[in-house]
Design a protein around this motif. Structure first.
Motif, PDB file in Angstrom:
ATOM      1  N   LYS A  70     -41.565  47.916 -31.056  1.00  0.00           N
ATOM      2  CA  LYS A  70     -40.163  48.078 -30.640  1.00  0.00           C
ATOM      3  C   LYS A  70     -39.225  48.150 -31.832  1.00  0.00           C
ATOM      4  CE  LYS A  70     -41.093  46.071 -26.178  1.00  0.00           C
ATOM      5  NZ  LYS A  70     -41.323  44.870 -25.403  1.00  0.00           N
ATOM      6  N   PRO A  71     -39.441  49.109 -32.727  1.00  0.00           N
ATOM      7  CA  PRO A  71     -38.533  49.215 -33.873  1.00  0.00           C
ATOM      8  C   PRO A  71     -37.132  49.625 -33.413  1.00  0.00           C
ATOM      9  CG  PRO A  71     -40.067  51.074 -33.820  1.00  0.00           C
ATOM     10  CD  PRO A  71     -40.455  50.163 -32.706  1.00  0.00           C
ATOM     11  N   GLU A  72     -36.134  49.074 -34.081  1.00  0.00           N
ATOM     12  CA  GLU A  72     -34.728  49.394 -33.758  1.00  0.00           C
ATOM     13  C   GLU A  72     -34.470  50.894 -33.853  1.00  0.00           C
ATOM     14  OE1 GLU A  72     -31.737  48.035 -32.718  1.00  0.00           O
ATOM     15  OE2 GLU A  72     -33.108  46.392 -32.191  1.00  0.00           O
ATOM     16  N   GLY A  73     -33.712  51.400 -32.915  1.00  0.00           N
ATOM     17  CA  GLY A  73     -33.231  52.773 -33.035  1.00  0.00           C
ATOM     18  C   GLY A  73     -34.280  53.856 -32.809  1.00  0.00           C
ATOM     19  N   GLU A  75     -36.821  55.695 -30.019  1.00  0.00           N
ATOM     20  CA  GLU A  75     -37.105  55.823 -28.587  1.00  0.00           C
ATOM     21  C   GLU A  75     -38.507  55.307 -28.286  1.00  0.00           C
ATOM     22  OE1 GLU A  75     -35.326  57.142 -25.995  1.00  0.00           O
ATOM     23  OE2 GLU A  75     -33.545  57.506 -27.237  1.00  0.00           O
ATOM     24  N   ARG A  76     -38.679  54.738 -27.084  1.00  0.00           N
ATOM     25  CA  ARG A  76     -40.014  54.391 -26.605  1.00  0.00           C
ATOM     26  C   ARG A  76     -40.234  55.153 -25.305  1.00  0.00           C
ATOM     27  NH1 ARG A  76     -37.766  49.340 -28.077  1.00  0.00           N
ATOM     28  NH2 ARG A  76     -37.332  48.470 -26.024  1.00  0.00           N
ATOM     29  N   GLY A 115     -38.572  49.119 -21.896  1.00  0.00           N
ATOM     30  CA  GLY A 115     -37.389  49.570 -22.632  1.00  0.00           C
ATOM     31  C   GLY A 115     -37.373  51.064 -22.890  1.00  0.00           C
ATOM     32  N   CYS A 203     -43.449  58.464 -31.439  1.00  0.00           N
ATOM     33  CA  CYS A 203     -42.729  57.264 -31.000  1.00  0.00           C
ATOM     34  C   CYS A 203     -43.672  56.316 -30.233  1.00  0.00           C
ATOM     35  CB  CYS A 203     -41.568  57.638 -30.079  1.00  0.00           C
ATOM     36  SG  CYS A 203     -40.362  58.711 -30.855  1.00  0.00           S
TER      37      CYS A 203
END
Ligand SMILES: Cc1cc2nc3c(=O)[nH]c(=O)nc-3n(C[C@H](O)[C@H](O)[C@H](O)COP(=O)(O)O)c2cc1C
Ligand code: SF4
Ligand code: FES
Lengths: 447, 193
Positions: A70-73, A75-76, A115, A203
């Motif tokens: 879940k890296p910031e910024g 998309e997942r 998320g 991603c």
């Protein structure tokens, strides 16, 4: 009657429409999740439920979700695997065709947990008409405010799209699926990196089977612990089994994991026994890739215990005397069936579907098909049985993706349990008149 | 430009100039491209090839593939790579109706082979061939997810299940009368599941 959680409303007319689905309790999991739960709480419930991937491998779903980077910024994505091409398997089709909103609802709840702001359903091209059913359902969900911006007035927004494939079994393998979704050939990727870290367009991505995602709905509604009470041991919940072959009642059945194989085959509630009063000869329990078992071993384990419809019981004895639950593609063969010829249809399938990246798979499947062709055209020798064994033994563990193994296992199991039949066929030179066909895609000439 | 498509067919510049999606098809294609992040329009390739195949005669000529490449702003070779990988794309002309008879295990256990032979005899063609009038092409396919309603064949988007010789007769009659291209979007499916 066993408990049903996925297709319990099968009898309700028009359950494929939003209105009727909603009136029967549909989309409760979305309301509960978005309004009262955090994403991590949902993942926890899925962990507690013990749910295992229904696409074939049986990997714990909650654990898989917790691996998602879940890296910031960045998309997942959640991608639903609706490629369903494993011979003998048609349960996802049934679910999507009759209960499209069950999948749409599961996709929303799961996307929220992960998320994801965008999710895709990748469906095999041959199921085009099912993609239309799904698109209608998605449209209805948008209109009802279950998809799009600020779902149910919360700050969660989600878009959902259906993507059709072009006809290739290998696109069911999750990394091949992602390649295909990116508009490329379905060549599986070397792992690692796993999709949880670098998946769709690089991603973080979770790929789950249709039935797995649909099962998230009852898990969120009833709670993981309640769900885990259904089933036996580590095989929790219910499972869709698509039954075909020489049985009285082919079709899709939702079973509680833990019923006996004997009950599943012979009871009126399920397969209703063998057709035309014949005896059963063998069963392929979990789609074409899993080892075939003769009657005595499918009904009872080598230890003499009744075989249950669970991951553990079907796997009991390893590949020597056991098999796998796999995708739930349950193919039953009666006493008149030629194991050799059935195997030929499987092997031809794998040869046709190999993507060709790895030599053991590309060449091995071709060689095995050729040798099996010798058997069915009456030109095989006894030594060909050993040759076949030798080739299959050199594929496992030496390829990029598990298709190689999926091609080798059925060959190994057929020889392990029915070797004499291969020898007899070689000796008697049976099947002289049998013709066989090759799929001639792209080679079709106008006469 | 044309020499970039390495198909089995000759590339015809004049034919290429004539190829253009109908407005409706183009609108669908444009909508599809919006389903993916900016710059990832190549992702729409598989569905767009289906549309192209339906629009331009049931197969993908080198000219059609070249056109699709221009619509998606990708190289023609990227289109050919994909078109030649997947079994649903035809790289040579086919009949108006292509029968794809499943021949894998469950269908075989339920007489798929007899169905294939019956159609061969009835249409006087072999698997892989097209009838002289360009009406029917016969192919065999691998498991299409109808194992519980075997034997089956697919034509266009429709699954014809629990096949009998009589059902095959009726189908051939019906399609002869309709006399039009059955593309992958063409559905006269009867739900039998
Ligand atoms: C050759 C091959 C074909 C596969 N086909 C499918 C398929 O059609 N549907 C599916 O859900 N999983 C399929 N899988 C398994 C997927 O790779 C992946 O494990 C699965 O989609 C994960 O979802 P799950 O954990 O919910 O089961 C296939 C795997 C291989 C190696
Ligand atoms: S094992 Fe077979 S299908 Fe899988 S990557 Fe290698 S060649 Fe392709
Ligand atoms: S085996 Fe023919 S549809 Fe599955």
């Amino acid at each position: 009657m066993g408990k049903k959680l996925l297709i319990h409303n099968d009898h309700v007319p028009n359950i494929h429409t939003y209105e009727v689905y909603r009136a029967h309790g549909g989309y409760a999991s979305v309301e509960k999740a978005l309004k009262t739960m955090t994403p991590d709480q949902i993942t926890d419930e899925v962990k507690k439920s013990g749910l295992r991937g229904r696409g074939g491998a049986g990997f714990p779903t909650g654990l898989k979700w917790s691996f998602l980077a879940k890296p910031e910024g960045v998309e997942r994505y959640l991608v639903c695997n609706a490629d369903e091409s494993e011979p003998g398997t048609f349960k996802d089709r049934y679910l999507m065709e009759r209960h499209p909103h069950a999948l749409v609802e599961g996709m929303i709840t799961s996307s929220y947990a992960l998320g994801a702001k965008t999710c895709y359903i990748y469906i095999r091209g041959e199921y085009f008409y099912v993609s239309r059913i799904l698109e209608t359902a998605i449209k209805e969900a948008y209109a009802a405010g279950m998809l799009g911006k600020n779902i149910l007035g919360t700050d969660y927004s989600l878009d959902m799209y259906v993507q059709v494939g072009g006809g290739a079994y290998i696109c069911g393998e999750e990394t091949a699926l992602l390649e295909s979704l990116e508009g490329k050939r379905g060549n599986p990727r070397i792992k690692p990196p796993f999709p949880a870290v670098a998946g769709l367009w690089g991603c973080p991505t979770v790929v789950n089977n249709v039935e797995t995602i649909a099962a998230v709905v009852p898990i969120v509604n009833m709670g993981g612990e309640e769900y885990a009470k259904i089933g036996v041991g580590k095989s929790t919940g219910t499972k869709l089994i698509s039954a075909s072959g020489h049985i009285n009642k082919p079709g899709v059945y939702e079973i509680e994991l833990g019923i006996t194989v004997e009950d599943f085959i012979y009871s009126e509630e399920y397969c209703g026994g063998i057709r035309n009063g014949k005896k059963m000869k063998a069963v392929v329990a979990g789609g074409s890739s899993v080892p075939i078992l003769p009657t005595d071993l499918i009904l009872k384990t080598a230890k003499g215990e009744p075989r249950l419809m669970t991951y553990e019981s079907l796997g009991d004895g390893g590949f020597q005397t056991g098999t796998m639950l796999g995708s739930g593609g349950f193919i039953v063969m009666d006493e008149d069936t030629s194991i050799v010829k059935n195997l030929y249809t499987f092997t031809r399938f794998y040869h046709h579907e190999s993507c060709g990246q790895c030599s053991p798979c590309r060449e091995g499947t071709g060689w095995m098909e050729k040798i099996l062709q010798k058997f069915i055209s009456g030109t095989a020798n006894e030594s060909d049985v050993d040759l076949l064994w030798d080739i299959q033994s050199k594929i496992e563990g030496k390829t990029i993706c598990p298709l190689g193994e999926a091609a080798a296992w059925p060959v190994a199991a057929a020889i392990r349990h029915f070797k004499q039949e291969f020898i007899d066929v070689a000796k008697k030179k049976e099947f002289k008149d049998v013709k066989h066909y090759f799929r001639l895609n792209n080679l079709v000439e106008t006469a | 430009m044309g020499s970039q498509v390495h198909g089995t067919q000759h590339f015809d510049q004049a034919k290429r100039a004539e190829i253009k999606f109908s407005d409706a098809a183009m609108a669908t294609v444009q909508e599809m491209i919006t389903r993916y992040p900016a710059g990832k329009q190549k992702s729409a390739l598989l569905p767009v090839l289906h549309i192209a195949q339906a629009e331009f005669g049931g197969w993908l000529s080198p000219e059609t593939m070249d056109y699709v490449a221009s619509v998606l702003h990708i190289k023609p070779i990227e289109v050919f790579e994909v078109a030649s990988f997947y079994s649903m794309y035809n790289l040579k002309p086919v009949g108006k109706c292509t029968f794809e008879v499943c021949q894998t295990s469950s269908c075989w256990l339920n007489g798929a082979e007899d169905i294939v032979r019956y159609i061969e005899k009835k249409l006087n063609i072999k698997v892989g061939e097209t009838t002289k009038d360009g009406m029917f092409t016969l192919k065999v396919a691998e498991c299409l997810g109808s194992c519980g309603t075997a034997p089956m064949l697919q034509c266009g988007a429709s699954f014809h299940e629990n096949l009998t010789f009589e059902k095959v007769d009726n189908l051939i009659e019906k399609y002869k009368n309709e006399n039009r291209l059955k593309s992958y979007t063409d559905l006269d499916y009867q739900n039998t599941l």
